[in-house]
Structures are given as C-alpha cells and as structure tokens.
Design an enzyme around this catalytic site. Structure first.
Site, PDB file in Angstrom:
ATOM      1  N   VAL A   1      -1.562   8.257  -8.408  1.00 29.22           N
ATOM      2  CA  VAL A   1      -2.831   8.905  -8.749  1.00 29.22           C
ATOM      3  C   VAL A   1      -4.045   8.147  -8.209  1.00 29.22           C
ATOM      4  O   VAL A   1      -5.148   8.681  -8.170  1.00 29.22           O
ATOM      5  CB  VAL A   1      -2.955   9.089 -10.275  1.00 29.22           C
ATOM      6  N   LYS A   2      -3.840   6.891  -7.835  1.00 28.01           N
ATOM      7  CA  LYS A   2      -4.887   6.041  -7.239  1.00 28.01           C
ATOM      8  C   LYS A   2      -6.217   6.157  -7.981  1.00 28.01           C
ATOM      9  O   LYS A   2      -7.278   6.333  -7.376  1.00 28.01           O
ATOM     10  CB  LYS A   2      -5.063   6.362  -5.764  1.00 28.01           C
ATOM     11  N   ARG A   3      -6.169   6.025  -9.286  1.00 29.69           N
ATOM     12  CA  ARG A   3      -7.385   6.103 -10.082  1.00 29.69           C
ATOM     13  C   ARG A   3      -8.051   4.735 -10.145  1.00 29.69           C
ATOM     14  O   ARG A   3      -7.438   3.701  -9.894  1.00 29.69           O
ATOM     15  CB  ARG A   3      -7.070   6.595 -11.491  1.00 29.69           C
TER      16      ARG A   3
END
Length: 308
Positions: A104-106
């Site tokens: 999700v690379k948040r």
C-alpha cells in the site's frame, strides 16, 4: 507475524512472494468474458474478473509459496468494486494459510498514518464494536516523512503482532534521484536502513524483527551493504524477473542461515502464460503456467543460495 512468515518460508523452501498485481490486460479473455456477461463492461465486471483471476493464481500456487503481495493500486483503479476484490483476495489468501503483505506504500503524519495503519493492519472502533477493515499481515510504508509517519504503524503492529516493510532502496530506475543522494558522505538509503534497524530493535520476533525493509533486486551491491546495516531485518526484494533481477543477484540479501529475505515476482508469475517459456499452457491454463514459473523461480534461488 514475522515468525509465521519465516515458518512458511522454511516449510516451502521457497523465499518467494507472489505479487498479485492484476492489471486487466493480464486477465485471460475467457475470464473477462464471463465476468462481463454477468456484470457488464463495468467496474463491477472488471473487479469480478480480477478476483477470479487472483483466485486461479492462488489455487495453483498456494502450496508452493509462503506469502502473497497484493498491490492496492491495481484494485483501487476500479473504485469501490476494486477495493471489494482486494478484500476478498486478502481473505482468501489467509484462508489458504498464506501471509499477506499489503503493498500500500502509505506514509503520512500523526492521525493520518494512524488511520492508514488501523485500516490495513489493525481495527477501527464503531460505537461499541470493533472491525478489521482489510486485515493484511504486513504493509509497505514510505518513510519520507520521518518517524512521525512510521511510528503510528509500529504502534498498531505491536498491538496486533503485525509487521511492516519500509522502503529503503527501491527497484525502479529513477530511485537514485533521491535515495542515492549523499549526506555527510553517505547515501541516503544507508541512513534510512540504519533507522529501520533502530525501529526494528524494539520490535523483535524470535529470529528477526517485525520491521522489515524493501530493497530492490536490481541493486545487488547496495543490497550487500544494507544487509550488513540491517542484520536482523527481513528484506522484501522486488525486481526479480520482469525487472531484470536473477537468483545470482540475490545472494547478498540473505544471511548465512539462508533466511533474511523474501523475493517478489509479480507479472513474471501471474502473467507467465504470456511468456514464450510457458506459452504451451495457454490462457485457459494460466494457473498451471504460474505454478511452473514459481517452481522455476524457486529452483533459481535455491541454486544461487547453494553456490553462495
């Protein structure tokens, strides 16, 4: 959760994670036609097609692999139906005993990171009840905003016994524009690696930390340096296959115990039926092609590690 990941890796003998990144163009025509016949050429139809495609890939490979990594953007592009397909995929993979890494690379600050962490790794309170929104086991996190953006994820991980993979040196060609910049004579990615090791020291599993790192297979020498900086950090290695990484490029990511890294392949596995090497399976047997690609990748990695 790092303990379960390592247990699965030891059981399968394959430090492989399959990236479930289902671009609609990867989905065989017969699956698309069936989905569109039921839902029309709509977002619901697209979401049904990618869900059925994912299910076919998982059914064909689950016994060979320890983990999967669904990339949320591939689902979000289809709106709410796509997110529903993401959730169905996460749940189905967990039913199969697979560890699920939510790609999700948040990364944000304060309450925003806390909300991302609750949504993907934790729980949300609704009145007197709590719910698990997506329920992945790990999430990928962008550390660019510093500790403010990472610590809320770590707090949820401690509560839920979940894990993170923090971007340190990514596999894309332009990653060096920022990640390779020198600060006091050292590249930025090394400083990020040191911070990841520091965060991880307070969140250890039996052998490795719950706080892992993402380091691309396309940069093996940098991986060698980062392995020394982060000896107890599990490394998620993207860039195998379609992006050019091979088994021989991976040996430096692993420790002497044969552990310490898990290698991702996405379209190299899920779209294997489109490759010349697996064309004999045809689109109808896309799952069998994916299984053959997993077996070939596992053999390549085992051979490389055996020669280490």
């Amino acid at each position: 959760m790092i303990n379960k990941l390592i247990e699965n890796i030891k059981k399968t003998g394959a430090p492989i994670v399959v990236g479930l990144d289902p671009m609609l163009g990867y989905v065989p025509e017969h699956i698309q036609k069936k989905a569109f016949a039921e839902y029309g050429e709509t977002l619901d139809g697209a979401a049904e097609a990618i869900w059925q495609f994912n299910k076919g890939i998982v059914d064909a490979t689950w016994d060979l692999i320890p983990a999967v990594k669904p990339q949320s953007a591939m689902y979000e592009q289809f709106g709410i139906p796509g997110l529903a397909a993401f959730k169905k995929t996460v749940d189905y993979c967990k039913e199969k005993g697979l560890v699920v890494i939510g790609d999700v690379k948040r990364g944000d600050i304060g309450s925003t990171s806390a909300a991302y962490a609750a949504g993907h790794l934790g729980r949300v309170q609704v009145g007197s009840k709590s719910f698990v929104p997506f329920g992945e086991d790990f999430a990928t996190v962008n550390p660019y905003l510093g500790s403010d953006g990472v610590k809320p994820f770590i707090e949820v991980c401690k509560e839920e016994k979940k894990g993170l993979f923090i971007l340190v040196k990514t596999s894309n060609p332009s990653s060096g524009e920022f990640q390779d910049r020198e600060i006091s004579g050292r590249p930025l990615y090394e400083l990020v690696g040191e911070k990841v090791a520091e965060w991880g020291a307070d969140h250890m599993g039996e052998e490795y930390s719950y706080i892992g790192a993402v380091v691309g297979a396309t940069y093996p020498e940098m991986g060698k340096a980062l392995r020394k900086i982060m000896p107890k950090t599990y490394i998620l290695v993207p860039g195998y296959g379609a992006q050019g990484g091979k088994g021989k490029d991976l040996v430096h990511f692993f420790n002497e115990d044969g552990l310490g890294a898990i290698v991702n392949s996405s379209r190299g596995i899920i779209a294997a039926y489109k490759q010349e090497a697996y064309a004999k399976f045809g689109a109808e047997n896309f799952g069998d092609a994916a299984r053959a690609a997993v077996e070939a990748m596992a053999a390549d990695i085992r051979e490389a590690l055996g020669a280490k």
